[in-house]
Design a protein around this motif. Structure first.
Motif, PDB file in Angstrom:
ATOM      1  N   GLU A  52       0.841  -1.193   0.000  1.00  0.00           N
ATOM      2  CA  GLU A  52       0.000   0.000   0.000  1.00  0.00           C
ATOM      3  C   GLU A  52       0.871   1.235   0.000  1.00  0.00           C
ATOM      4  OE1 GLU A  52      -2.727   0.013   3.230  1.00  0.00           O
ATOM      5  OE2 GLU A  52      -4.314  -0.903   2.032  1.00  0.00           O
ATOM      6  N   SER A  53       0.464   2.173  -0.859  1.00  0.00           N
ATOM      7  CA  SER A  53       1.234   3.418  -0.939  1.00  0.00           C
ATOM      8  C   SER A  53       0.995   4.255   0.305  1.00  0.00           C
ATOM      9  CB  SER A  53       0.825   4.206  -2.186  1.00  0.00           C
ATOM     10  OG  SER A  53      -0.506   4.673  -2.036  1.00  0.00           O
ATOM     11  N   THR A  54       1.858   5.212   0.485  1.00  0.00           N
ATOM     12  CA  THR A  54       1.719   6.160   1.617  1.00  0.00           C
ATOM     13  C   THR A  54       0.410   6.904   1.526  1.00  0.00           C
ATOM     14  OG1 THR A  54       4.120   6.404   1.670  1.00  0.00           O
ATOM     15  CG2 THR A  54       2.807   8.094   2.802  1.00  0.00           C
ATOM     16  N   LEU A  55      -0.046   7.290   0.332  1.00  0.00           N
ATOM     17  CA  LEU A  55      -1.299   8.023   0.164  1.00  0.00           C
ATOM     18  C   LEU A  55      -2.478   7.190   0.635  1.00  0.00           C
ATOM     19  CD1 LEU A  55      -2.896  10.435  -0.871  1.00  0.00           C
ATOM     20  CD2 LEU A  55      -2.870   9.381  -3.160  1.00  0.00           C
ATOM     21  N   VAL A  56      -2.483   5.892   0.262  1.00  0.00           N
ATOM     22  CA  VAL A  56      -3.584   5.024   0.686  1.00  0.00           C
ATOM     23  C   VAL A  56      -3.632   4.905   2.198  1.00  0.00           C
ATOM     24  CG1 VAL A  56      -4.482   2.658   0.629  1.00  0.00           C
ATOM     25  CG2 VAL A  56      -3.652   3.745  -1.472  1.00  0.00           C
ATOM     26  N   LYS A  57      -2.431   4.737   2.811  1.00  0.00           N
ATOM     27  CA  LYS A  57      -2.380   4.655   4.272  1.00  0.00           C
ATOM     28  C   LYS A  57      -2.900   5.938   4.915  1.00  0.00           C
ATOM     29  CE  LYS A  57       1.476   1.396   4.442  1.00  0.00           C
ATOM     30  NZ  LYS A  57       2.881   1.183   4.886  1.00  0.00           N
ATOM     31  N   LEU A  58      -2.529   7.074   4.334  1.00  0.00           N
ATOM     32  CA  LEU A  58      -2.981   8.360   4.895  1.00  0.00           C
ATOM     33  C   LEU A  58      -4.493   8.479   4.820  1.00  0.00           C
ATOM     34  CD1 LEU A  58      -2.478  11.200   5.997  1.00  0.00           C
ATOM     35  CD2 LEU A  58      -2.112  11.966   3.632  1.00  0.00           C
ATOM     36  N   ILE A  59      -5.072   8.095   3.677  1.00  0.00           N
ATOM     37  CA  ILE A  59      -6.529   8.193   3.529  1.00  0.00           C
ATOM     38  C   ILE A  59      -7.230   7.295   4.532  1.00  0.00           C
ATOM     39  CG2 ILE A  59      -8.464   7.745   1.964  1.00  0.00           C
ATOM     40  CD1 ILE A  59      -6.610   8.573  -0.338  1.00  0.00           C
ATOM     41  N   ARG A  60      -6.699   6.056   4.730  1.00  0.00           N
ATOM     42  CA  ARG A  60      -7.303   5.164   5.715  1.00  0.00           C
ATOM     43  C   ARG A  60      -7.229   5.773   7.119  1.00  0.00           C
ATOM     44  NH1 ARG A  60      -8.690   0.338   3.806  1.00  0.00           N
ATOM     45  NH2 ARG A  60      -7.684  -0.490   1.922  1.00  0.00           N
ATOM     46  N   GLY A  61      -6.091   6.372   7.406  1.00  0.00           N
ATOM     47  CA  GLY A  61      -5.956   7.000   8.724  1.00  0.00           C
ATOM     48  C   GLY A  61      -6.967   8.123   8.936  1.00  0.00           C
ATOM     49  N   LEU A  62      -7.213   8.902   7.867  1.00  0.00           N
ATOM     50  CA  LEU A  62      -8.187   9.992   7.988  1.00  0.00           C
ATOM     51  C   LEU A  62      -9.598   9.448   8.181  1.00  0.00           C
ATOM     52  CD1 LEU A  62      -6.839  12.444   5.258  1.00  0.00           C
ATOM     53  CD2 LEU A  62      -6.679  12.697   7.729  1.00  0.00           C
ATOM     54  N   ILE A  63      -9.900   8.333   7.510  1.00  0.00           N
ATOM     55  CA  ILE A  63     -11.226   7.723   7.693  1.00  0.00           C
ATOM     56  C   ILE A  63     -11.376   7.214   9.111  1.00  0.00           C
ATOM     57  CG2 ILE A  63     -12.736   5.831   6.973  1.00  0.00           C
ATOM     58  CD1 ILE A  63     -11.509   6.061   4.181  1.00  0.00           C
ATOM     59  N   ASP A  64     -10.334   6.543   9.624  1.00  0.00           N
ATOM     60  CA  ASP A  64     -10.398   5.977  10.973  1.00  0.00           C
ATOM     61  C   ASP A  64     -10.541   7.076  12.033  1.00  0.00           C
ATOM     62  OD1 ASP A  64     -10.172   3.481   9.860  1.00  0.00           O
ATOM     63  OD2 ASP A  64      -8.005   3.321  10.204  1.00  0.00           O
ATOM     64  N   SER A  65      -9.898   8.226  11.806  1.00  0.00           N
ATOM     65  CA  SER A  65      -9.955   9.312  12.806  1.00  0.00           C
ATOM     66  C   SER A  65     -11.268  10.087  12.739  1.00  0.00           C
ATOM     67  CB  SER A  65      -8.793  10.277  12.600  1.00  0.00           C
ATOM     68  OG  SER A  65      -8.942  10.988  11.377  1.00  0.00           O
ATOM     69  N   GLY A  66     -12.039   9.868  11.673  1.00  0.00           N
ATOM     70  CA  GLY A  66     -13.298  10.604  11.528  1.00  0.00           C
ATOM     71  C   GLY A  66     -13.139  11.906  10.775  1.00  0.00           C
ATOM     72  N   ALA A  67     -11.929  12.235  10.341  1.00  0.00           N
ATOM     73  CA  ALA A  67     -11.733  13.484   9.604  1.00  0.00           C
ATOM     74  C   ALA A  67     -12.392  13.423   8.247  1.00  0.00           C
ATOM     75  CB  ALA A  67     -10.233  13.781   9.462  1.00  0.00           C
ATOM     76  N   LEU A  68     -12.501  12.201   7.666  1.00  0.00           N
ATOM     77  CA  LEU A  68     -13.202  12.024   6.396  1.00  0.00           C
ATOM     78  C   LEU A  68     -14.345  11.041   6.618  1.00  0.00           C
ATOM     79  CD1 LEU A  68     -10.261  11.694   3.831  1.00  0.00           C
ATOM     80  CD2 LEU A  68     -11.723  13.667   4.205  1.00  0.00           C
ATOM     81  N   THR A  69     -15.477  11.315   5.979  1.00  0.00           N
ATOM     82  CA  THR A  69     -16.581  10.357   6.043  1.00  0.00           C
ATOM     83  C   THR A  69     -16.224   9.139   5.221  1.00  0.00           C
ATOM     84  OG1 THR A  69     -17.682  11.324   4.135  1.00  0.00           O
ATOM     85  CG2 THR A  69     -18.241  12.236   6.293  1.00  0.00           C
ATOM     86  N   PRO A  70     -16.810   8.009   5.552  1.00  0.00           N
ATOM     87  CA  PRO A  70     -16.499   6.785   4.777  1.00  0.00           C
ATOM     88  C   PRO A  70     -16.768   6.949   3.286  1.00  0.00           C
ATOM     89  CG  PRO A  70     -17.640   6.220   6.802  1.00  0.00           C
ATOM     90  CD  PRO A  70     -17.659   7.706   6.718  1.00  0.00           C
ATOM     91  N   GLN A  71     -17.825   7.682   2.918  1.00  0.00           N
ATOM     92  CA  GLN A  71     -18.143   7.832   1.503  1.00  0.00           C
ATOM     93  C   GLN A  71     -17.038   8.590   0.764  1.00  0.00           C
ATOM     94  OE1 GLN A  71     -20.068   8.591   4.007  1.00  0.00           O
ATOM     95  NE2 GLN A  71     -21.902   7.255   3.861  1.00  0.00           N
ATOM     96  N   GLU A 107     -10.483   4.504  -3.923  1.00  0.00           N
ATOM     97  CA  GLU A 107     -10.673   3.921  -5.250  1.00  0.00           C
ATOM     98  C   GLU A 107      -9.828   4.659  -6.276  1.00  0.00           C
ATOM     99  OE1 GLU A 107     -12.193   1.223  -6.108  1.00  0.00           O
ATOM    100  OE2 GLU A 107     -12.814   0.810  -4.036  1.00  0.00           O
ATOM    101  N   GLU A 108      -9.820   5.991  -6.185  1.00  0.00           N
ATOM    102  CA  GLU A 108      -9.036   6.775  -7.141  1.00  0.00           C
ATOM    103  C   GLU A 108      -7.548   6.484  -6.986  1.00  0.00           C
ATOM    104  OE1 GLU A 108      -8.227   9.259 -10.257  1.00  0.00           O
ATOM    105  OE2 GLU A 108     -10.153   8.463  -9.567  1.00  0.00           O
ATOM    106  N   ALA A 109      -7.085   6.341  -5.741  1.00  0.00           N
ATOM    107  CA  ALA A 109      -5.660   6.054  -5.503  1.00  0.00           C
ATOM    108  C   ALA A 109      -5.281   4.684  -6.074  1.00  0.00           C
ATOM    109  CB  ALA A 109      -5.357   6.119  -4.010  1.00  0.00           C
ATOM    110  N   ARG A 110      -6.194   3.707  -5.896  1.00  0.00           N
ATOM    111  CA  ARG A 110      -5.893   2.372  -6.418  1.00  0.00           C
ATOM    112  C   ARG A 110      -5.841   2.380  -7.947  1.00  0.00           C
ATOM    113  NH1 ARG A 110      -9.763   0.626  -2.256  1.00  0.00           N
ATOM    114  NH2 ARG A 110      -8.590  -0.288  -0.505  1.00  0.00           N
ATOM    115  N   ARG A 111      -6.807   3.102  -8.555  1.00  0.00           N
ATOM    116  CA  ARG A 111      -6.791   3.166 -10.020  1.00  0.00           C
ATOM    117  C   ARG A 111      -5.491   3.809 -10.502  1.00  0.00           C
ATOM    118  NH1 ARG A 111     -12.306   4.483  -9.364  1.00  0.00           N
ATOM    119  NH2 ARG A 111     -11.824   6.709  -9.558  1.00  0.00           N
ATOM    120  N   GLU A 112      -5.081   4.870  -9.810  1.00  0.00           N
ATOM    121  CA  GLU A 112      -3.837   5.535 -10.186  1.00  0.00           C
ATOM    122  C   GLU A 112      -2.668   4.575 -10.074  1.00  0.00           C
ATOM    123  OE1 GLU A 112      -2.895   8.631 -11.105  1.00  0.00           O
ATOM    124  OE2 GLU A 112      -4.881   9.556 -11.211  1.00  0.00           O
TER     125      GLU A 112
END
Length: 570
Positions: free
Chosen positions: A35-54, A61-66
Motif C-alpha cells: 500500500e502506498s503512503t497516500l492510501v495509508k494516509l486516507i485510511r488513517g483519515l477515515i479511521d480518525s473521523g476526519a473524512l466520512t467513509p463515503q 478507489e481513485e488512488a488504487r486506479r492511479e
C-alpha cells in the motif's frame, strides 16, 4: 463526523497536501509493491473521523486506479527532473464533497462558539424588549389638629351593604376617615415589569404587571408590613397596537394614558381600557400637529341585575369618550412650545334616584344601585340613591340602608400649555399650566336629580332645611408648575427641582381618576407642592417631595404629605 476546530482543519489540509507530495515523490521512485503512503494516509483519515467513509472510499478507489494504471518507474513516463513531483488527479466530485464537508463543519462550529453575531441569539429575542421599574418610598402623612372629625368614608359604604340613615334603627356612626392622627414613616414600594414585542412591520403588543394595595385604578403603590405577607401583582396593561400609516396608530386593550395631561385630572399610574386612535404629523419646520381619540368603557351593567327578578334591567354602561388636538412647535434657541385642547365626556356616571323599593318586604336591591361609582376617592357632591318605601305597619322603624352616587354630570373642556427653554449652565426651564372646566355643572339639576338628597358639599346653617342655595361646590380646576434643571434624568449627576400650585373645585372633574397623593386624592383640594430629584447612577435617582393641601370649601381638612424615595428603571 467528529467536529474539528478551524486551526486543526488548516493543519489537516496542509498535512494532506504534504502527504500527497511525499507519497507521489516516493511512488515516482519505487514500484507500488505494498500500500502506498497516500492510501495509508486516507485510511488513517477515515479511521480518525476526519473524512466520512463515503468521501474516503472515493479517494481510495481513485488512488488504487492511479496505482494500477501506473507502469514501472522506468516506463511511467518521462523521468522526473530533480525537484519535480508528480501529483495524482482528484476528481471534481470528490473535491466538491470535501469543500461542502469542511464548510458544514466550520459553520457548525461558528454557531456553537457564537463567532457570528447575527446567530448569537434566536431571532425572536431581537423583537422583544423587557422594561420595568422599582421604587422604594418612605412616606409620612400629617394632619392638622383643626380638621373635622366627621369625614365619612362613602367609598366603604358603597362597597358594603349600605348605611342605615334611620337613627331609630341604627345608632352607630358611618365609616369615618382618619383626619387628625399622623401616620409617619410608612415604607411603600412599587414594582412594574413589562414586555414589549414588535410583532411585524406595523404591529406591536405589550403586557405589564404591577404591584398595588388593591385593584383601584390610580395607584400601583404597595404598603409594606402586614405580617411580612407576600404582596399582590396585578395585570396593569395588555394591549395591541397597529400602525397602518406613518404617524397613525390604533391601540386596543388596556394601555397607558393616550392623552397629554397632568395628574389633576388623570393619575400618573392610571391606565385606560378600550380603544385609542393617535395621529401625529409634521406640517412645517419645527411644527408638529397631533390628535387623540379615545373610547374607554368605565363600567358595564351587570348581566343578571337584579339577580332575584325575571325582568333584567336595561344596559346603562358607563363610558369616557375623549378627543384632544394639539401642536408642538420647536423654535429659536432650542425652545419648545406645546399646546392642546381636549373635550372629555363621562357618560352615565352620575347617580339616579331609584323607583320605590320595599326592602322591608324582602327586596334585596333597588333599581339604581348600579349607578353608584365603581371607584371613588373624595370631594365630589354625592346624593342618596335609594327611594326606600316605609313599612306601613311600623314606618318610624323602617331600616333605610343607603348607597350614594355622583350628583353632577361631567363634560370637561381641558387646556394644556407647556414651554421649555434653555436656562443657566446647560440646564433647562419648563413652565406648565393646565386648566379644566366642567361645562355640565348645574346646581339646580343636581338638586333635582337627587330629589333634595344631597349629602356632601352643603353649607346649611344648623337647624335649617337644606336648599339648592346651600350647595357649596365649583366647576374649575387648574395647575401651574415650574421645573428647573435636567428635565430628563439620563445619567449620574443629573438633577431637577420643581414648584407648583393646584386648585380643584369639588365638581370640576370626577374624583376617582386623579392623583392619590395630593390631599390623599380626589377633588375639593388646593395647595402647593415642591420637590427635587438627583440621579446618583444611570437610571437610578433619589426624589423628595412635599405636598401641602387643604379643602377648597366645607369642613376643614388640611393634609400634608412628605415622600422620600429611590427610583430605578430598566
Amino acid at each position: 463526523m467528529t467536529r474539528l476546530p478551524l486551526s486543526r482543519l488548516r493543519h489537516l489540509a496542509a498535512g494532506i497536501g504534504l502527504a500527497l507530495v511525499l507519497s507521489t515523490a516516493a511512488q515516482a521512485q519505487e514500484a507500488p509493491a505494498a500500500e502506498s503512503t497516500l492510501v495509508k494516509l486516507i485510511r488513517g483519515l477515515i479511521d480518525s473521523g476526519a473524512l466520512t467513509p463515503q468521501v474516503g472510499q472515493a479517494l481510495l478507489e481513485e488512488a488504487r486506479r492511479e496505482a494500477a494504471a501506473r507502469p514501472a518507474a522506468s516506463a511511467a513516463g518521462p523521468a522526473l527532473e530533480p525537484g519535480e513531483v508528480r501529483v495524482p488527479y482528484i476528481p471534481e466530485s470528490v473535491r466538491e464533497g470535501i469543500r461542502e464537508e469542511v464548510k458544514a463543519e466550520v459553520l457548525a462550529q461558528a454557531k456553537a462558539e457564537r463567532w457570528a453575531a447575527p446567530d448569537a441569539v434566536p431571532e425572536w429575542t431581537q423583537r422583544v424588549q423587557v422594561t420595568g421599574d422599582v421604587r422604594v418610598r418612605n412616606e409620612s402623612r400629617l394632619f392638622s389638629e383643626r380638621n373635622s372629625t366627621i369625614e365619612t368614608d362613602w367609598a366603604r359604604i358603597n362597597a358594603g351593604d349600605g348605611y342605615d340613615i334611620n337613627p331609630n334603627t341604627h345608632l352607630d356612626l358611618p365609616p369615618l376617615r382618619n383626619t387628625r392622627q399622623d401616620r409617619n414613616n410608612s415604607w411603600r414600594i412599587r414594582a412594574r415589569l413589562g414586555v414589549l414585542a414588535q410583532l411585524g412591520e406595523h404591529t406591536r403588543a405589550g403586557v405589564r404587571l404591577a404591584t398595588g394595595n388593591d385593584d383601584g385604578p390610580v395607584s400601583t403603590t404597595q404598603t409594606l408590613g402586614g405580617g411580612l405577607a407576600k404582596k399582590d401583582a396585578w395585570l396593569d396593561q395588555a394591549w395591541l397596537a397597529w400602525s397602518p400609516l406613518p404617524g397613525l396608530e390604533f391601540t386596543g386593550g388596556r394601555f397607558a394614558n393616550p392623552y397629554w395631561s397632568t395628574d389633576i385630572l388623570f393619575s400618573n399610574d392610571l391606565n385606560f381600557d378600550g380603544l385609542a386612535v393617535k395621529y401625529e404629523r409634521a406640517v412645517g419646520q419645527g411644527l408638529d400637529l397631533f390628535a387623540t381619540l379615545g373610547l374607554s368603557p368605565l363600567e358595564y351593567s351587570a348581566d343578571n341585575f337584579p339577580a332575584t327578578s325575571q325582568d333584567k334591567q336595561a344596559s346603562r354602561d358607563k363610558w369616557l369618550n375623549g378627543l384632544q388636538v394639539g401642536a408642538n412647535w420647536r423654535f429659536g434657541e432650542d425652545q419648545t412650545l406645546r399646546a392642546a385642547l381636549a373635550y372629555y365626556q363621562f357618560r352615565n356616571i352620575s347617580g339616579e334616584y331609584s323607583a320605590p323599593c320595599a326592602l322591608y318586604a324582602g327586596a334585596q336591591v333597588c333599581s339604581t344601585d348600579g349607578t353608584r361609582p365603581a371607584f371613588m376617592q373624595k370631594g365630589n357632591t354625592l346624593m342618596l340613591l335609594r327611594n326606600i318605601a316605609l313599612d306601613p305597619l311600623d314606618p318610624a322603624n323602617t331600616p333605610l340602608p343607603q348607597y350614594v352616587g355622583l350628583a353632577a354630570n361631567f363634560r370637561l373642556v381641558d387646556v394644556n400649555l407647556s414651554w421649555e427653554t434653555p436656562a443657566l449652565a446647560g440646564t433647562r426651564l419648563r413652565l406648565e399650566a393646565h386648566g379644566v372646566k366642567n361645562t355640565a355643572y348645574d346646581p339646580q339639576r343636581m338638586w333635582t336629580r337627587a330629589h333634595g338628597g344631597l349629602v356632601t358639599n352643603l353649607a346649611t346653617p344648623a337647624g335649617a332645611t337644606p336648599t339648592v342655595a346651600d350647595l357649596d361646590s365649583g366647576d374649575t380646576a387648574y395647575l401651574v408648575q415650574a421645573t428647573f434643571g435636567d428635565l430628563a434624568l439620563a445619567q449620574a449627576g443629573d438633577w431637577n427641582a420643581w414648584l407648583g400650585y393646584k386648585r380643584i373645585d369639588p365638581d370640576a372633574l370626577p374624583d376617582g381618576f386623579n392623583d392619590s397623593n395630593f390631599h390623599l386624592g380626589g377633588t375639593n383640594a388646593k395647595g402647593y407642592y415642591l420637590g427635587a430629584s438627583y440621579a446618583f447612577d444611570r437610571k437610578v435617582w433619589l426624589t423628595g417631595r412635599w405636598m401641602a393641601a387643604k379643602e377648597v370649601s366645607g369642613a376643614p381638612l388640611s393634609i400634608d404629605v412628605f415622600q422620600l424615595e429611590v427610583n430605578a428603571g430598566f
